[in-house]
Scaffold this active site. Structure first.
Site, PDB file in Angstrom:
ATOM      1  N   ASN A   1      74.432  14.501  -8.857  1.00 28.68           N
ATOM      2  CA  ASN A   1      74.450  13.281  -8.069  1.00 28.68           C
ATOM      3  C   ASN A   1      74.419  12.110  -9.050  1.00 28.68           C
ATOM      4  OD1 ASN A   1      73.937  11.118  -6.425  1.00 28.68           O
ATOM      5  ND2 ASN A   1      72.153  12.019  -5.407  1.00 28.68           N
TER       6      ASN A   1
ATOM      7  N   ARG B   1      77.698  15.196  -5.238  1.00 26.99           N
ATOM      8  CA  ARG B   1      77.490  14.300  -4.108  1.00 26.99           C
ATOM      9  C   ARG B   1      78.432  13.114  -4.325  1.00 26.99           C
ATOM     10  NH1 ARG B   1      73.253   9.584  -3.152  1.00 26.99           N
ATOM     11  NH2 ARG B   1      73.898   9.108  -1.047  1.00 26.99           N
TER      12      ARG B   1
ATOM     13  N   HIS C   1      74.441   9.049   4.608  1.00 27.19           N
ATOM     14  CA  HIS C   1      73.364  10.066   4.663  1.00 27.19           C
ATOM     15  C   HIS C   1      73.819  11.292   5.458  1.00 27.19           C
ATOM     16  CE1 HIS C   1      70.478   6.386   4.595  1.00 27.19           C
ATOM     17  NE2 HIS C   1      70.571   6.847   3.358  1.00 27.19           N
TER      18      HIS C   1
ATOM     19  N   ARG D   1      67.241  -3.891   2.452  1.00 24.61           N
ATOM     20  CA  ARG D   1      68.446  -4.228   3.233  1.00 24.61           C
ATOM     21  C   ARG D   1      68.050  -4.725   4.617  1.00 24.61           C
ATOM     22  NH1 ARG D   1      71.432   1.360   2.371  1.00 24.61           N
ATOM     23  NH2 ARG D   1      70.220   1.871   0.515  1.00 24.61           N
TER      24      ARG D   1
ATOM     25  N   GLU E   1      69.384  17.658   0.601  1.00 18.38           N
ATOM     26  CA  GLU E   1      70.827  17.423   0.470  1.00 18.38           C
ATOM     27  C   GLU E   1      71.423  18.310  -0.620  1.00 18.38           C
ATOM     28  OE1 GLU E   1      69.322  13.420   0.498  1.00 18.38           O
ATOM     29  OE2 GLU E   1      71.273  12.743   1.244  1.00 18.38           O
TER      30      GLU E   1
END
Ligand code: ADP
Length: 399
Positions: free
Chosen positions: A7, A91, A180, A241, A384
């Site tokens: 990743n 990823r 996600h 965010r 993940e």
């Protein structure tokens, strides 16, 4: 069969080496500060303490070399030769509308991911650097791309088209993509497993709440709506965010404060959310601490987050015509009983009833609903990397 999962961020490279015969992690690690002073690799062989090596790592190619050196190390390594690696899974954040599942990396795939750079300018270039670094070091190894956006490609058009002139979807592909996806896919499938029911028969709302957060409606195993969108700012508030915003605020603030596009984008992505509201931190643990000491803005930031999640649970139950299970995952979802309780309180009308004692749990698979709750509520730590490793194995074996 050994599968390496990678990743890559713009200055980092995370990795995990799986033995897929029993799905165990043999080693994992993180290369940090690639191309910046103070670069280092932190490597952990399963069962041993982590080892840290500080060394100059100017780019992702050198970073990957450091990873392979660690994997081969006499003391900290887990393989004798690189030939033991059967495949590498990456990823990748954005695959646009091109891929609804994981794929073997080919020249066409690289071209498609390069085309998606304008849609994910921070992430896709780093992901591509990771693919390139592996190709340089191990030109013949199969590589598989696993995309954050792929799981959400099943959304119907009424969930992904925005209310702006349709020509901008056609011209610039402006639509909701969602992110996600690998996490939502993993936890929804794991929930079905824990419920002992086929996922095709279930309506599940998955709440991935970490530094970045998104809520997804998963009907029959397919994403039918999700809170992140064209970009990674909408939905519930996140660490830094903003979450959902009246779009008119953007030109208004630009006018009032003289912001250019970069300043307004920084404001919405790096200075908003928990940090911007509380003025304390982007990390929920710090916000909770301040809030317990009576800091009213920290309390407000927490309330806004939990209210946002609750609202989307209601919305997605409506979208699916019901809900069988709600799943909490990622840093906040897995570790914050107070948040889960606040979100679920008041949802008794729709059959959600939490068990406070069962809810006092962190970081492991568990049902946290009361026995007489019509809707099951679960905590499931996301994984993940395991999904990436499984897809990589499957696609490599399929050839
Ligand atoms: P990322 O999206 O970067 O992968 P994580 O999933 O690790 O992030 O989530 C990070 C968030 O999880 C932070 O806001 C952190 O405060 C929160 N978190 C981690 N542990 C706890 C805890 N014990 N209680 C409350 N929040 C926690």
């Amino acid at each position: 069969m050994k599968v390496l999962v990678i990743n890559c961020g713009s200055s980092s490279l995370k990795y995990q080496l799986f033995e897929m015969d029993n799905e165990s992690v043999l080693a994992k690690g993180l290369v940090e500060r690639i191309g910046i002073a103070g670069s280092r690799i932190k490597h952990t062989k399963t069962g041993m303490d982590p080892v840290v090596k500080e060394t100059d790592i100017p780019d992702h190619n050198v970073a990957f070399k450091e990873v392979t050196t660690m994997l081969l190390d006499d003391r900290y390594g887990v393989i004798k030769s690189l030939g033991e690696l059967a495949a590498v899974g990456h990823r990748v954040v954005h695959a646009g509308e091109k891929y609804a599942g994981s794929v073997l990396v080919t020249k066409d795939v690289i071209d498609a991911l390069t085309e998606c750079i304008p849609l994910a300018p921070l992430h896709n270039p780093a992901n591509l650097m990771g693919i390139n670094a592996v190709t340089e070091a191990l030109p013949d190894i199969p590589q598989v791309g696993v995309f954050d956006t792929a799981f959400h490609q099943t959304m119907p058009s009424h969930a992904y088209i925005y209310g702006i002139p349709y020509e901008y979807y056609e011209k610039y592909k402006i639509r909701r993509y969602g992110f996600h996806g690998t996490s939502h896919l993993y936890v929804s499938n794991r929930a079905a497993e824990m419920l002992g029911k086929p996922i095709e028969s279930l309506k599940i709302i998955t709440c991935h709440m970490g530094n970045g957060s998104s809520i997804t409606a998963v009907q029959g195993g397919k994403s039918v709506d999700t809170t992140l969108g064209f970009g990674t700012t909408p939905g519930v508030i996140m660490g830094t965010r903003s979450g959902d915003l009246d779009p008119v605020i953007i030109p208004y603030l630009m006018q009032q404060e003289g912001f250019d596009t970069k300043s307004i984008s920084d404001l919405l992505n790096k200075k908003s959310g928990l940090l911007g509201i509380s003025g304390v931190s982007s990390d929920l643990r710090d916000v909770e601490e301040a809030s317990e000491k009576g800091n009213s803005r920290a309390q407000l930031a927490e309330s806004i987050l939990y209210y946002g999640v609750k609202k989307y649970i209601g919305a997605y139950a409506a979208a699916m015509g019901g809900v069988d299970a709600i799943v909490f995952t990622a840093g906040i979802g897995e570790n914050c009983p107070k948040g889960r309780e606040t979100i679920c309180s008041g949802l008794e009308f729709m059959g959600v009833k939490l068990d406070r004692e069962k809810n006092a749990t962190r970081g492991k698979d568990r049902f946290i609903n009361a026995d007489d709750s019509a809707v099951k509520v679960l905590v499931i730590p996301t994984d993940e990397e395991l999904v990436i490793a499984r897809d990589t194995k499957r696609i490599t074996l399929e050839g």
